[in-house]
Design an enzyme around this catalytic site. Structure first.
Site, PDB file in Angstrom:
ATOM      1  N   SER A  27       0.838  -1.203   0.000  1.00  0.00           N
ATOM      2  CA  SER A  27       0.000   0.000   0.000  1.00  0.00           C
ATOM      3  C   SER A  27       0.869   1.248   0.000  1.00  0.00           C
ATOM      4  O   SER A  27       2.075   1.203   0.263  1.00  0.00           O
ATOM      5  CB  SER A  27      -0.935   0.037   1.212  1.00  0.00           C
ATOM      6  OG  SER A  27      -0.302   0.658   2.317  1.00  0.00           O
ATOM      7  N   SER A  28       0.197   2.385  -0.268  1.00  0.00           N
ATOM      8  CA  SER A  28       0.861   3.699  -0.294  1.00  0.00           C
ATOM      9  C   SER A  28       1.457   4.059   1.064  1.00  0.00           C
ATOM     10  O   SER A  28       2.318   4.935   1.155  1.00  0.00           O
ATOM     11  CB  SER A  28      -0.162   4.763  -0.675  1.00  0.00           C
ATOM     12  OG  SER A  28      -1.285   4.682   0.183  1.00  0.00           O
ATOM     13  N   LYS A  29       0.991   3.406   2.126  1.00  0.00           N
ATOM     14  CA  LYS A  29       1.411   3.774   3.472  1.00  0.00           C
ATOM     15  C   LYS A  29       2.865   3.421   3.770  1.00  0.00           C
ATOM     16  O   LYS A  29       3.440   3.936   4.727  1.00  0.00           O
ATOM     17  CB  LYS A  29       0.485   3.142   4.500  1.00  0.00           C
ATOM     18  CG  LYS A  29      -0.936   3.667   4.410  1.00  0.00           C
ATOM     19  CD  LYS A  29      -1.011   5.161   4.688  1.00  0.00           C
ATOM     20  CE  LYS A  29      -2.433   5.665   4.650  1.00  0.00           C
ATOM     21  NZ  LYS A  29      -2.555   7.085   5.009  1.00  0.00           N
ATOM     22  N   ASP A  30       3.458   2.535   2.965  1.00  0.00           N
ATOM     23  CA  ASP A  30       4.900   2.270   3.124  1.00  0.00           C
ATOM     24  C   ASP A  30       5.692   3.570   3.035  1.00  0.00           C
ATOM     25  O   ASP A  30       6.705   3.750   3.717  1.00  0.00           O
ATOM     26  CB  ASP A  30       5.410   1.353   1.999  1.00  0.00           C
ATOM     27  CG  ASP A  30       5.041  -0.108   2.222  1.00  0.00           C
ATOM     28  OD1 ASP A  30       4.353  -0.411   3.216  1.00  0.00           O
ATOM     29  OD2 ASP A  30       5.429  -0.934   1.372  1.00  0.00           O
ATOM     30  N   ALA A  87       5.389   5.553   6.355  1.00  0.00           N
ATOM     31  CA  ALA A  87       6.054   4.853   7.464  1.00  0.00           C
ATOM     32  C   ALA A  87       7.564   5.038   7.343  1.00  0.00           C
ATOM     33  O   ALA A  87       8.240   5.441   8.307  1.00  0.00           O
ATOM     34  CB  ALA A  87       5.690   3.375   7.460  1.00  0.00           C
TER      35      ALA A  87
END
Ligand code: PMP
Length: 344
Positions: free
Chosen positions: A46-49, A52
């Site tokens: 996901s884009s959340k990597d 993070a």
């Protein structure tokens, strides 16, 4: 001669630089060319990597994090997975407070990635002590040497996309992009990317996607927080019951709201037609494209980039479960063709 081993140091090296994939079928009824930025190609799917890795790296630079530190976050699942993944590589503890609306798959996955997970009720207000915000805040106060990522109120969320997603899209389209269509949850993706793109070309239209049951669209239009807009909905990661600081509302030209039902069917259709196994919000963003197209937003010259935030495998017990779809009442005559009626 010795052969040099071609390998990455760790999965962290694979974050970002996700592909742009032309949508050949699902967007064929609409004027213009449509390309999906498929964030499921990140190692955490996901884009959340991106956020993070970026936020943790910035905290390290400032000397806030030391080996063995604890990282705490509230998350609908994807950010948690990414933080857990980065924490494993870098040797941090990861504690996550998640909404009870998150799919079981996501919660199990977080635990599989070594995170300690607290499941909190979804439909209580943000200041309720049971809410995942308050639980995370309390855990942060109680855990010495911890950091709280606080993605909804952290400027670095937007910054991560300003530094990576924005330039990638600009370069991948050779500056030809005319429209960006993206979901808004924390708003980090859309506003960070938008800021960069608008700096290159202020004429690029930035179209946000919001959920029915969320306050974002109304706030964008009126500047007011309207609690009457809030009611439960199914899509995870889209929309919000508060106004996130991580969203730069001035960078967004317009919001479109989408329903749970149409977004779920659209996610399934993307998978079936494009071979891109689409998460729920990929369906939401594509549904918004359809609605924008219907009211004449695009023309033959449009070069539209649509951000697909995550992977369909996270929704096996939801959007990709016929039983779940049926339980929501999403299989009605409009969507189920002759001979496709499913019996339960
Ligand atoms: N889709 C999914 C599946 C998400 O988890 C999120 C993040 N909450 C979004 C879309 C929205 O991204 P952002 O938080 O950057 O607005």
């Amino acid at each position: 001669m010795e052969h040099k081993i071609q390998a990455f140091d760790s999965v962290l090296d694979l974050i970002g630089n996700t592909p742009l994939i032309r949508l050949n079928k699902i967007a064929s009824p609409f004027k213009g060319e449509f390309y999906a930025k498929v964030e499921a190609f990140n190692p955490g799917h996901s884009s959340k990597d991106r956020i993070a890795a970026y936020i943790i790296q910035e905290a390290e630079k400032k000397g806030i994090l030391t080996p063995g530190s604890t990282i705490i976050e509230t998350t609908s699942g994807n950010t948690g997975f990414s933080i857990a993944m980065v924490s494993i590589i870098k040797g941090y503890q990861c504690i996550l407070a998640v909404s009870s609306k998150s799919s079981k798959d996501k919660i199990d996955m977080l635990r599989s990635m070594g995170a300690k997970v607290y499941v909190c009720p979804a439909h209580v207000s943000a200041d309720d002590p049971r809410s995942y915000y308050q639980v995370a805040k309390r855990l942060h106060e109680e855990t010495k040497g911890s950091i709280y990522i606080n993605q909804y109120f952290n400027e670095l969320n937007m910054e991560a996309h300003y530094q990576s997603t924005g330039p990638e899209i600009w370069n991948q389209t050779g500056g030809q992009i005319t429209h960006l269509v993206a979901c808004s949850g924390t708003g980090g993706t859309i506003s960070g990317t938008a800021r960069y793109l608008k700096e290159q070309n202020p004429d690029i239209r930035i179209l946000g996607v919001d959920a029915f049951g969320s306050v974002l669209k109304k706030y964008h239009e009126t500047g007011e927080f309207d609690a009457d807009e809030i009611y439960p909905y199914r899509i995870e990661g889209l929309g919000k019951n508060l106004i996130p600081d991580a969203t730069d509302f001035t960078s967004i030209d317009e919001f479109m709201k989408v329903t749970d039902e149409e977004s779920a069917h659209m996610a399934r259709e993307i998978s079936r037609t494009e071979g891109i196994f689409a998460g729920y919000t990929c369906g939401a963003v594509m549904q918004a494209v359809k609605q924008f197209a219907a009211r004449g937003e695009f023309n033959e010259k449009s070069r539209v980039v649509v951000i697909f935030p995550d992977h369909g495998s996270r929704y096996m017990s939801k959007v990709y479960s016929d039983q779940w779809m049926n339980d929501q009442g999403f299989f009605d005559s409009k969507h189920v063709g002759e001979g496709q009626q499913i019996q339960f």
